[in-house]
Design an enzyme around this catalytic site. Structure first.
Site, short mmCIF file in Angstrom:
data_model
loop_
_atom_site.label_atom_id
_atom_site.label_comp_id
_atom_site.label_asym_id
_atom_site.label_seq_id
_atom_site.Cartn_x
_atom_site.Cartn_y
_atom_site.Cartn_z
N LYS A 1 1.90 3.72 18.55
CA LYS A 1 2.07 5.15 18.23
C LYS A 1 2.25 5.97 19.50
CE LYS A 1 -0.66 4.55 14.04
NZ LYS A 1 -2.04 4.46 13.54
N GLY B 1 0.23 8.81 9.90
CA GLY B 1 0.34 8.84 8.43
C GLY B 1 0.75 10.17 7.84
N ASN C 1 0.83 -1.22 0.00
CA ASN C 1 0.00 0.00 0.00
C ASN C 1 0.85 1.25 0.00
OD1 ASN C 1 -2.60 -1.07 0.15
ND2 ASN C 1 -2.32 -1.53 2.33
N VAL C 2 1.77 1.31 0.95
CA VAL C 2 2.56 2.52 1.15
C VAL C 2 3.68 2.63 0.11
CG1 VAL C 2 4.11 3.69 2.78
CG2 VAL C 2 2.00 2.63 3.60
N GLU D 1 -9.64 -4.17 9.16
CA GLU D 1 -9.10 -5.43 8.65
C GLU D 1 -10.07 -6.57 8.96
OE1 GLU D 1 -5.98 -5.77 7.32
OE2 GLU D 1 -5.24 -3.74 7.70
P1 NAP Z 1 1.76 -4.00 2.90
O1 NAP Z 1 0.75 -3.49 1.94
O2 NAP Z 1 1.54 -5.31 3.55
O3 NAP Z 1 3.18 -4.02 2.13
C1 NAP Z 1 4.32 -4.63 2.66
C2 NAP Z 1 5.33 -4.78 1.55
O4 NAP Z 1 6.54 -5.28 2.11
C3 NAP Z 1 4.91 -5.75 0.45
O5 NAP Z 1 5.27 -5.26 -0.81
C4 NAP Z 1 5.71 -7.02 0.77
O6 NAP Z 1 6.04 -7.77 -0.39
C5 NAP Z 1 6.97 -6.44 1.37
N1 NAP Z 1 7.62 -7.33 2.32
C6 NAP Z 1 7.16 -7.75 3.52
N2 NAP Z 1 8.05 -8.57 4.12
C7 NAP Z 1 9.10 -8.64 3.28
C8 NAP Z 1 10.33 -9.35 3.31
N3 NAP Z 1 10.65 -10.13 4.34
N4 NAP Z 1 11.18 -9.21 2.27
C9 NAP Z 1 10.85 -8.41 1.22
N5 NAP Z 1 9.70 -7.72 1.12
C10 NAP Z 1 8.84 -7.85 2.13
O7 NAP Z 1 1.98 -2.96 4.08
P2 NAP Z 1 1.72 -1.38 4.06
O8 NAP Z 1 0.29 -1.10 4.45
O9 NAP Z 1 2.24 -0.79 2.82
O10 NAP Z 1 2.59 -0.92 5.33
C11 NAP Z 1 4.00 -0.84 5.23
C12 NAP Z 1 4.55 -0.12 6.47
O11 NAP Z 1 3.98 1.17 6.55
C13 NAP Z 1 4.22 -0.81 7.80
O12 NAP Z 1 5.29 -0.64 8.70
C14 NAP Z 1 3.01 -0.04 8.32
O13 NAP Z 1 2.89 -0.06 9.71
C15 NAP Z 1 3.39 1.36 7.84
N6 NAP Z 1 2.25 2.26 7.70
C16 NAP Z 1 1.21 1.90 6.92
C17 NAP Z 1 0.14 2.78 6.78
C18 NAP Z 1 -1.03 2.42 5.90
O14 NAP Z 1 -1.98 3.21 5.83
N7 NAP Z 1 -1.02 1.29 5.20
C19 NAP Z 1 0.16 4.02 7.45
C20 NAP Z 1 1.27 4.37 8.23
C21 NAP Z 1 2.32 3.48 8.35
P3 NAP Z 1 4.90 -8.50 -1.28
O15 NAP Z 1 4.05 -7.40 -1.86
O16 NAP Z 1 5.63 -9.26 -2.32
O17 NAP Z 1 4.13 -9.36 -0.30
#
Ligand code: NAP
Length: 424
Positions: free
Chosen positions: A202, A131, A10-11, A187
């Site tokens: 947080k 965020g 997502n991010v 979720e």
């Molecule tokens: P997400 O959609 O689950 O994306 C995670 C990404 O990391 C995916 O591309 C995944 O690969 C990759 N990944 C995970 N483990 C890995 C590993 N061991 N080796 C290589 N790649 C790996 O998560 P997200 O929502 O973007 O969130 C990412 C971070 O931002 C988190 O720390 C979250 O707390 C933070 N955050 C998120 C938000 C939000 O609104 N989503 C807001 C603030 C902060 P694949 O795609 O191939 O599975």
């Protein structure tokens, strides 16, 4: 500035799109052209809707960190490992890191900050709390000279969406949770949000920065919103309050201790936090000289979070060019005030037998424990009555003692527990 990106979910994907869209404008303003050269993901073949050559995707996180063609790392994978090892290795190689990883910082923030300071490069994390809302930088820089007394935040969009719907539609928790899941605001497993774990992480980061202390998730007293019912919301409304899930970090005991906690709270309807609706976030800061400040906006979502990352990346790139970095400082473990030693006003409600002498018996328990009542309400519900009290400021241990003793009184059929009241 060649960026190595860890994670393209997502991010991460929103960040790639934002860089592609804004790189020229950023280069015109700063003289630094950003480009994303390598991306680590779990599945290098998955389609991600981002304009990057297929060869940019790899599955080996280390190969991105170690790549001599990568100057700066953006970590958007989440989780503790391999994020922790990757960030430490990147800092060790003199590469600045921008991360959105609240779970990691709430566990090992002080350790990571020390590594960054020792290696003399930036570790920036605006996106990890609330965020898209610029809050960490103002807290860390603009408010550096300000003795902060208390920070109260609505830092979880899912629970704020649920509580707002319950407030505005009189709906029950379970129905609103199902709607939030259907709309993508919650979720399939909502535990991290509704039980307050996300807000606690947080809260730990906010407390660390606000009070220059080593505060971790496990230090944060935590209650979620699952016990809040339509009745609590209706009572709060009648009494001039709105129920919010608050993350609170404050100095206590003459500033020598810290209280860090996440719990539902009755916020006066006239308080700025009461007007924060839907999935929005806000953080309310009380400083000695500056007075009250509130930071408001979208606390999650790919685009707002990517915006916060991009701001940090530009800062880190400028600093790298100037061979400087933002000092984070060393954080010691503070003394925490246990929740039982805190004082607050409380909302207490009970279902009791509707018969003479009940009120007398209940108020006797309050008097015995030194808890005085500010307001009371009695509503008949058939054979029973609902009694609602707001206490004057009292020690939590005394209020808990009252609840225990009242539970043993034959006339009390059930208790809804306590909800802490924010005093304005
Ligand atoms: P997400 O959609 O689950 O994306 C995670 C990404 O990391 C995916 O591309 C995944 O690969 C990759 N990944 C995970 N483990 C890995 C590993 N061991 N080796 C290589 N790649 C790996 O998560 P997200 O929502 O973007 O969130 C990412 C971070 O931002 C988190 O720390 C979250 O707390 C933070 N955050 C998120 C938000 C939000 O609104 N989503 C807001 C603030 C902060 P694949 O795609 O191939 O599975």
């Amino acid at each position: 500035m060649r960026i190595g990106l860890l994670g393209c979910g997502n991010v991460g994907a929103a960040f790639v799109n934002l860089v592609n869209e804004r790189a020229t404008a950023i280069a015109e303003r700063t003289g630094i052209r950003l480009s994303i050269t390598k991306v680590a993901v779990r599945d290098a073949k998955a389609s991600r809707g981002v304009a990057l050559p297929a060869g940019a995707f790899v599955t080996d996180v280390n190969s991105v960190v170690e790549d001599p063609d990568v100057d700066l790392i953006v970590e958007a994978m989440g989780g503790l490992s391999p994020a922790r090892e990757a960030i430490t290795a990147a800092l060790g190689k003199g590469k600045p890191v921008v991360t959105a990883n609240k779970a990691l910082l709430a566990e090992t923030g002080a350790e990571m900050f020390a590594v960054a300071d020792a290696t003399g490069v930036d570790l920036l994390f605006e996106a990890a709390v609330a965020g898209g809302i610029p809050f960490i930088r103002p807290l860390r820089e603009s408010l550096r000279g300000e003795p902060i007394g208390r920070v109260m935040g609505i830092v979880n969009g899912t629970t704020n969406f649920i509580l707002s719907k319950m407030t505005e539609e009189g709906a029950d928790y379970a129905d609103v949770l199902r709607e939030a899941q259907r709309l993508g605001f919650a979720e399939a497993d909502p535990t991290a949000d509704v039980e307050g774990f996300d807000a606690a992480a947080k809260c730990a980061i906010i407390a660390s920065i606000a009070f220059a202390a080593d505060v971790r998730s496990a230090d944060v007293y935590r209650e979620g919103i699952t016990s809040i019912g339509a009745n609590d919301i209706a009572v709060a409304h009648r009494l001039g309050y709105v129920i919010k899930l608050l993350a609170v970090a404050e100095r206590t005991k003459g500033s020598e201790q810290l209280s860090v906690r996440v719990h539902p709270a009755m916020v006066p309807a006239t308080h700025p936090l009461a007007s924060v609706r839907d999935a929005y976030n806000a953080i309310f800061v009380e400083g000695a000289a500056v007075g009250s400040l509130m930071f408001y906006g979208r606390g999650a979502g790919g685009d707002p979070t990517a915006s916060a990352i991009l701001g940090d990346v530009i800062d880190a790139a400028v600093n790298l060019r100037k061979e400087t970095h933002a000092m984070l400082g060393s954080f010691a473990r503070p003394v925490f005030t246990p929740i039982n030693d805190m004082t607050s006003e409380y909302l207490l409600s009970f279902e009791v037998l509707d018969q003479p002498g009940v009120l007398h018996a209940i108020t006797g328990v309050f008097a015995k424990n030194g808890v005085s009542i500010r307001a009371a309400e009695q509503v008949g519900i058939g054979e029973s009555a609902r009694l609602v009290f707001i206490t004057h400021s009292a020690r939590e241990a005394s209020v808990q003692q009252c609840l225990g003793e009242l539970g043993g009184l034959g006339v009390v059929k059930s208790s809804d527990g306590l909800i802490r009241v924010v005093e304005q």
